[in-house]
Design an enzyme around this catalytic site. Structure first.
Site, PDB file in Angstrom:
ATOM      1  N   GLU A  96     -15.745  18.146  -3.260  1.00 16.33           N
ATOM      2  CA  GLU A  96     -14.713  19.126  -2.958  1.00 16.33           C
ATOM      3  C   GLU A  96     -13.340  18.720  -3.485  1.00 16.33           C
ATOM      4  OE1 GLU A  96     -15.964  18.761   1.197  1.00 16.33           O
ATOM      5  OE2 GLU A  96     -13.838  18.547   1.648  1.00 16.33           O
ATOM      6  N   CYS A 117      -5.824  17.855  -4.495  1.00 18.75           N
ATOM      7  CA  CYS A 117      -6.480  16.643  -4.006  1.00 18.75           C
ATOM      8  C   CYS A 117      -7.878  16.593  -4.610  1.00 18.75           C
ATOM      9  CB  CYS A 117      -6.529  16.733  -2.478  1.00 18.75           C
ATOM     10  SG  CYS A 117      -7.502  15.456  -1.709  1.00 18.75           S
ATOM     11  N   CYS A 124     -19.249   8.207  -0.126  1.00 25.80           N
ATOM     12  CA  CYS A 124     -18.416   7.004  -0.200  1.00 25.80           C
ATOM     13  C   CYS A 124     -19.142   5.859   0.489  1.00 25.80           C
ATOM     14  CB  CYS A 124     -17.064   7.242   0.466  1.00 25.80           C
ATOM     15  SG  CYS A 124     -15.953   5.820   0.283  1.00 25.80           S
ATOM     16  N   CYS A 128     -15.477   4.294   6.480  1.00 22.67           N
ATOM     17  CA  CYS A 128     -14.392   4.242   7.461  1.00 22.67           C
ATOM     18  C   CYS A 128     -14.775   5.152   8.637  1.00 22.67           C
ATOM     19  CB  CYS A 128     -13.083   4.705   6.824  1.00 22.67           C
ATOM     20  SG  CYS A 128     -12.650   3.714   5.387  1.00 22.67           S
ATOM     21  N   CYS A 131     -13.828   9.075   8.875  1.00 20.45           N
ATOM     22  CA  CYS A 131     -13.874   9.870   7.650  1.00 20.45           C
ATOM     23  C   CYS A 131     -15.234  10.514   7.427  1.00 20.45           C
ATOM     24  CB  CYS A 131     -13.527   8.953   6.471  1.00 20.45           C
ATOM     25  SG  CYS A 131     -13.617   9.780   4.889  1.00 20.45           S
ATOM     26  N   GLY A 171     -14.558   9.846  -1.771  1.00 14.78           N
ATOM     27  CA  GLY A 171     -14.810   8.642  -2.553  1.00 14.78           C
ATOM     28  C   GLY A 171     -13.625   7.700  -2.629  1.00 14.78           C
ATOM     29  N   GLU A 172     -13.907   6.506  -3.101  1.00 18.17           N
ATOM     30  CA  GLU A 172     -12.870   5.479  -3.240  1.00 18.17           C
ATOM     31  C   GLU A 172     -12.536   5.351  -4.735  1.00 18.17           C
ATOM     32  OE1 GLU A 172     -10.716   3.464  -1.556  1.00 18.17           O
ATOM     33  OE2 GLU A 172     -10.291   2.781  -3.586  1.00 18.17           O
ATOM     34  N   SER A 203      -4.983   7.062  -3.959  1.00 20.77           N
ATOM     35  CA  SER A 203      -5.104   6.555  -2.591  1.00 20.77           C
ATOM     36  C   SER A 203      -6.291   5.607  -2.501  1.00 20.77           C
ATOM     37  CB  SER A 203      -5.304   7.731  -1.632  1.00 20.77           C
ATOM     38  OG  SER A 203      -5.463   7.265  -0.314  1.00 20.77           O
ATOM     39  N   SER A 226      -4.502   3.535   2.409  1.00 19.85           N
ATOM     40  CA  SER A 226      -4.982   3.988   3.713  1.00 19.85           C
ATOM     41  C   SER A 226      -4.963   2.780   4.634  1.00 19.85           C
ATOM     42  CB  SER A 226      -6.404   4.541   3.582  1.00 19.85           C
ATOM     43  OG  SER A 226      -6.380   5.740   2.851  1.00 19.85           O
ATOM     44  N   LEU A 227      -3.903   2.649   5.406  1.00 16.68           N
ATOM     45  CA  LEU A 227      -3.755   1.445   6.232  1.00 16.68           C
ATOM     46  C   LEU A 227      -4.455   1.647   7.587  1.00 16.68           C
ATOM     47  CD1 LEU A 227      -2.329  -1.243   5.598  1.00 16.68           C
ATOM     48  CD2 LEU A 227      -0.502  -0.512   7.122  1.00 16.68           C
ATOM     49  N   HIS A 228      -3.989   2.606   8.346  1.00 12.79           N
ATOM     50  CA  HIS A 228      -4.628   3.017   9.605  1.00 12.79           C
ATOM     51  C   HIS A 228      -4.741   1.933  10.671  1.00 12.79           C
ATOM     52  CE1 HIS A 228      -5.353   6.426   7.147  1.00 12.79           C
ATOM     53  NE2 HIS A 228      -6.430   5.968   6.562  1.00 12.79           N
ATOM     54  N   ASN A 302      -7.791  14.300  12.595  1.00 13.00           N
ATOM     55  CA  ASN A 302      -8.520  15.573  12.640  1.00 13.00           C
ATOM     56  C   ASN A 302      -9.932  15.309  13.097  1.00 13.00           C
ATOM     57  OD1 ASN A 302      -7.318  18.118  11.629  1.00 13.00           O
ATOM     58  ND2 ASN A 302      -6.678  16.774   9.956  1.00 13.00           N
ATOM     59  N   CYS A 345     -11.253  15.218   4.162  1.00 13.10           N
ATOM     60  CA  CYS A 345     -12.088  15.586   3.027  1.00 13.10           C
ATOM     61  C   CYS A 345     -13.521  15.184   3.301  1.00 13.10           C
ATOM     62  CB  CYS A 345     -11.605  14.881   1.766  1.00 13.10           C
ATOM     63  SG  CYS A 345     -10.281  15.778   1.008  1.00 13.10           S
TER      64      CYS A 345
HETATM   65  N1  SAH Z   1     -10.958   6.426  -0.424  1.00 16.87           N
HETATM   66  C1  SAH Z   1      -9.578   6.658  -0.565  1.00 16.87           C
HETATM   67  C2  SAH Z   1      -9.300   8.088  -0.877  1.00 16.87           C
HETATM   68  C3  SAH Z   1      -9.776   9.033   0.214  1.00 16.87           C
HETATM   69  S1  SAH Z   1      -8.408   9.554   1.053  1.00 16.87           S
HETATM   70  C4  SAH Z   1      -8.837   6.186   0.678  1.00 16.87           C
HETATM   71  O1  SAH Z   1      -9.492   5.866   1.664  1.00 16.87           O
HETATM   72  O2  SAH Z   1      -7.619   6.113   0.633  1.00 16.87           O
HETATM   73  C5  SAH Z   1      -8.789   9.392   2.657  1.00 16.87           C
HETATM   74  C6  SAH Z   1      -7.578   9.941   3.378  1.00 16.87           C
HETATM   75  O3  SAH Z   1      -7.928  11.221   3.934  1.00 16.87           O
HETATM   76  C7  SAH Z   1      -7.205   9.083   4.561  1.00 16.87           C
HETATM   77  O4  SAH Z   1      -6.322   8.052   4.255  1.00 16.87           O
HETATM   78  C8  SAH Z   1      -6.544  10.105   5.431  1.00 16.87           C
HETATM   79  O5  SAH Z   1      -5.211  10.269   5.025  1.00 16.87           O
HETATM   80  C9  SAH Z   1      -7.321  11.393   5.163  1.00 16.87           C
HETATM   81  N2  SAH Z   1      -8.346  11.598   6.229  1.00 16.87           N
HETATM   82  C10 SAH Z   1      -9.671  11.327   6.150  1.00 16.87           C
HETATM   83  N3  SAH Z   1     -10.283  11.625   7.323  1.00 16.87           N
HETATM   84  C11 SAH Z   1      -9.327  12.102   8.149  1.00 16.87           C
HETATM   85  C12 SAH Z   1      -9.341  12.595   9.492  1.00 16.87           C
HETATM   86  N4  SAH Z   1     -10.442  12.649  10.220  1.00 16.87           N
HETATM   87  N5  SAH Z   1      -8.170  13.001  10.016  1.00 16.87           N
HETATM   88  C13 SAH Z   1      -7.027  12.964   9.278  1.00 16.87           C
HETATM   89  N6  SAH Z   1      -6.957  12.516   8.019  1.00 16.87           N
HETATM   90  C14 SAH Z   1      -8.096  12.095   7.449  1.00 16.87           C
HETATM   91 FE1  SF4 Z   2     -14.285   6.241   1.741  1.00 16.72          FE
HETATM   92 FE2  SF4 Z   2     -11.633   6.592   1.801  1.00 16.72          FE
HETATM   93 FE3  SF4 Z   2     -13.262   7.905   3.519  1.00 16.72          FE
HETATM   94 FE4  SF4 Z   2     -12.875   5.281   3.782  1.00 16.72          FE
HETATM   95  S1  SF4 Z   2     -11.319   6.898   3.966  1.00 16.72           S
HETATM   96  S2  SF4 Z   2     -14.867   6.350   3.889  1.00 16.72           S
HETATM   97  S3  SF4 Z   2     -12.737   4.638   1.650  1.00 16.72           S
HETATM   98  S4  SF4 Z   2     -13.186   8.147   1.318  1.00 16.72           S
END
Ligand code: SAH
Ligand code: SF4
Length: 360
Positions: A96, A117, A124, A128, A131, A171-172, A203, A226-228, A302, A345
């Site tokens: 997507e 985006c 992936c 995480c 995600c 994906g990463e 990212s 993506s620190l979190h 989310n 995503c």
């Molecule tokens: N793999 C890369 C690129 C994917 S971006 C990475 O991890 O950075 C993933 C980003 O999508 C996260 O950093 C966050 O900003 C957003 N994201 C993914 N799942 C989410 C969720 N459940 N709620 C809010 N933001 C989310």
């Molecule tokens: Fe993969 Fe990024 Fe989602 Fe983590 S946040 S599972 S690295 S897409």
């Protein structure tokens, strides 16, 4: 004509690479720029219409290369809001891309900023815990042509030019490094899509060695991490990759990037209730942000179907933000509408997979 699989995607070729292939086949090098002008300026998807090229050369192109046009299987969202596109790739895999129009609140009514985006892998491998993209594991890397193809297809479907790109889809990106670099060159180059490097953000979940490698590339692309979690014991419960590259190593790589590129990076920080939203977490985040002079982008979690977590109440989000503001960290919190479909995503794909599988 060669079998479909043997023909290379024209969208995966940089101008220097195309020139090499032309030279090998005895064609003049200047044909390379002519071909790519049709592909990226005129946006055609058929060699036959390249009328300033000799017929024999067009035939050769057609035998050697192919236009892989991504097939949209589902579009979600309205004209003036965030739109999510689900594409089926040549092998049936689904990815997507999300088109986000300018938010007048952030950029003013007149802004024609349109951010796309994009995805870089099918699924992936990093898993995480917040995600949707990682829920079904990793299937494969996208080719450079499939990455570039997302932008071209969405510009055609929406009739709008994309001004900014974020690699925050499925994906990463840094674990598909080789194809990412080829795609970046095509997306950035004047003979390609022509999007300025400073309008492109990669990212990453924090692959420290690749962050260093990206720092050494000449292109001034932006980096978001993506620190979190700003404490190892918290971050590793959210992101398994933290065991491989703990914060000390990740932050050192960020410092390296900032030192070379002389630009600010962004930390993405999803606020998850009772997981990473305490005052202590905010204080740790202040230290991390100050160390590399990062901008912080907080995002209320989310809900993802199949995952347990939820977002904190607004007061708790505010208290967290207050700690950052007090320490003069450049921090924002994303609360726009439409984000419910924009973020997280991988969700559209998961909702749609059973339907598409049933219909094909
Ligand atoms: N793999 C890369 C690129 C994917 S971006 C990475 O991890 O950075 C993933 C980003 O999508 C996260 O950093 C966050 O900003 C957003 N994201 C993914 N799942 C989410 C969720 N459940 N709620 C809010 N933001 C989310
Ligand atoms: Fe993969 Fe990024 Fe989602 Fe983590 S946040 S599972 S690295 S897409």
């Amino acid at each position: 004509m060669k079998a479909e699989a043997a023909r290379e995607s024209i969208h995966a070729l940089t101008l220097p690479r195309l020139r090499e292939l032309l030279a090998e086949a005895g064609h003049p090098a200047y044909r390379g720029a002519q071909v790519l002008e049709w592909v990226y300026e005129k946006r055609v998807d058929d060699f036959e219409v390249m009328t300033n090229l000799p017929a024999g050369f067009r035939l050769w192109l057609n035998e050697r290369f192919v236009f892989h046009v991504l097939e949209p299987v589902r579009v979600q969202g309205a004209e003036d809001t965030t739109r999510k596109y689900l594409f089926r790739l040549g092998d049936g895999a689904l990815v997507e891309s999300v088109l986000i129009p300018a938010s007048p609140a952030l950029y003013g009514e007149a802004s024609d900023r349109r951010t796309l985006c994009v995805s870089t892998q099918v699924g992936c491998a990093y898993g995480c815990k917040f995600c949707a993209s990682g829920l079904d594991g990793w299937s494969r890397n996208l080719t450079a042509g499939e990455i570039v193809g997302q932008i071209l297809r969405i510009e055609k479907l929406s009739g709008e030019r994309v001004s900014n790109l974020v690699f925050m889809g499925m994906g990463e990106p840094l674990s598909n490094f080789k194809n990412l670099l080829i795609a970046l060159e095509i997306l950035n180059a004047p003979w390609g899509v022509g999007i300025g490097a400073r309008r492109i953000t990669i990212s990453t979940s924090g692959l420290a060695p690749q962050i260093r490698e990206l720092a050494e590339q000449p292109m001034q692309v932006r980096l978001a991490v993506s620190l979190h979690g700003a404490r190892d014991e918290v971050r590793q419960t959210i992101m398994p990759v933290n065991r491989k590259y703990p914060l000390a190593e990740l932050l050192a790589a960020c410092e390296y990037y900032v030192g070379i590129k002389k630009q600010r990076i962004t930390f993405e920080y999803i606020l998850i209730r009772d997981v990473n939203d305490s005052i202590e977490d905010a204080e740790a985040l202040v230290l991390a942000a100050q160390r590399v002079d990062a901008k912080v982008n907080c995002i209320p979690y989310n809900v993802v179907e199949g995952l347990d977590w939820i977002r904190p109440e607004e007061e708790r989000q505010d208290a967290f933000m207050a700690v950052l503001k007090r320490a003069k960290v450049n921090a924002t919190i994303r609360r726009e509408k439409g984000h419910d479909i924009a973020a997280a995503c991988g969700q559209l794909r998961r909702q749609t997979l059973p339907e598409v599988a049933a219909s094909s």
